[in-house]
Design a protein around this motif. Structure first.
Motif, PDB file in Angstrom:
ATOM      1  N   THR A 111       0.821  -1.207   0.000  1.00 29.04           N
ATOM      2  CA  THR A 111       0.000   0.000   0.000  1.00 29.04           C
ATOM      3  C   THR A 111       0.858   1.261   0.000  1.00 29.04           C
ATOM      4  OG1 THR A 111      -1.778  -1.153   1.154  1.00 29.04           O
ATOM      5  CG2 THR A 111      -1.813   1.242   1.245  1.00 29.04           C
ATOM      6  N   TRP A 129      -2.101   3.572  -6.154  1.00 27.63           N
ATOM      7  CA  TRP A 129      -3.268   3.541  -5.282  1.00 27.63           C
ATOM      8  C   TRP A 129      -3.851   4.933  -5.133  1.00 27.63           C
ATOM      9  CZ3 TRP A 129      -5.124  -0.650  -2.348  1.00 27.63           C
ATOM     10  CH2 TRP A 129      -4.407  -1.818  -2.505  1.00 27.63           C
ATOM     11  N   THR A 184      -8.587   0.644   1.674  1.00 28.20           N
ATOM     12  CA  THR A 184      -7.294   0.193   2.183  1.00 28.20           C
ATOM     13  C   THR A 184      -7.452  -0.499   3.531  1.00 28.20           C
ATOM     14  OG1 THR A 184      -6.207   2.015   1.033  1.00 28.20           O
ATOM     15  CG2 THR A 184      -4.974   0.955   2.795  1.00 28.20           C
TER      16      THR A 184
END
Length: 150
Positions: A103, A112, A119
């Motif tokens: 992430t 992202w 998330t």
């Protein structure tokens, strides 16, 4: 290679809460738990590279993450017991660490969006799914896996 194909074709379609378990992380970590040589780090790198090539992510991002997961799993292979719950908990923690690194690196490379709830959902559900799957699969894999640290 077979696990990557299984992940992208079958397991990726089995979703619970919009996410699916990460079978590649489980196999890389379990191989690091069971084998003594450091070739497992290469296994992590090449499995991540195959995942990168099969998807739309930045090339090398998943290779980096899987290499870190393999390295972390190989560092912890001597600690703890070899029981099902201990290994499943280690899989949970390694999956969580892999998702967190993916992430952060994905945000750094612009892959992202900053969808916080998406998330958080991924960071909460995927490790739990891997934990449950590990509890189910470890007894079977202990019977099939020949090499051992014993």
């Amino acid at each position: 290679m077979g696990v990557v194909v299984l992940q992208t074709s079958v397991v990726g379609r089995l979703q619970i809460g919009g996410v699916s378990p990460d079978l590649v992380t489980m196999v890389v970590a379990y191989a690091a738990f069971r084998l003594r040589d450091n070739g497992v780090i290469l296994l992590g790198f090449f499995s991540g590279l195959l995942l990168d090539a099969s998807g739309t992510s930045v090339i090398g991002l998943l290779a980096f993450v899987m290499t870190l997961v393999a390295w972390g799993a190989s560092l912890t292979r001597e600690q703890g017991g070899r029981g099902v719950l201990v290994n499943a908990l280690r899989i949970l923690l390694l999956t969580l660490a892999g998702i967190a690194v993916h992430t952060v690196m994905g945000i750094a490379f612009g892959e992202w969006s900053l969808a916080v709830w998406e998330t958080l959902r991924r960071m909460a559900l995927i490790p739990v799914l891997n934990f449950v799957l590990a509890v189910v699969l470890f007894p079977l894999s202990n019977r099939l896996w020949v090499p051992s640290l014993k």
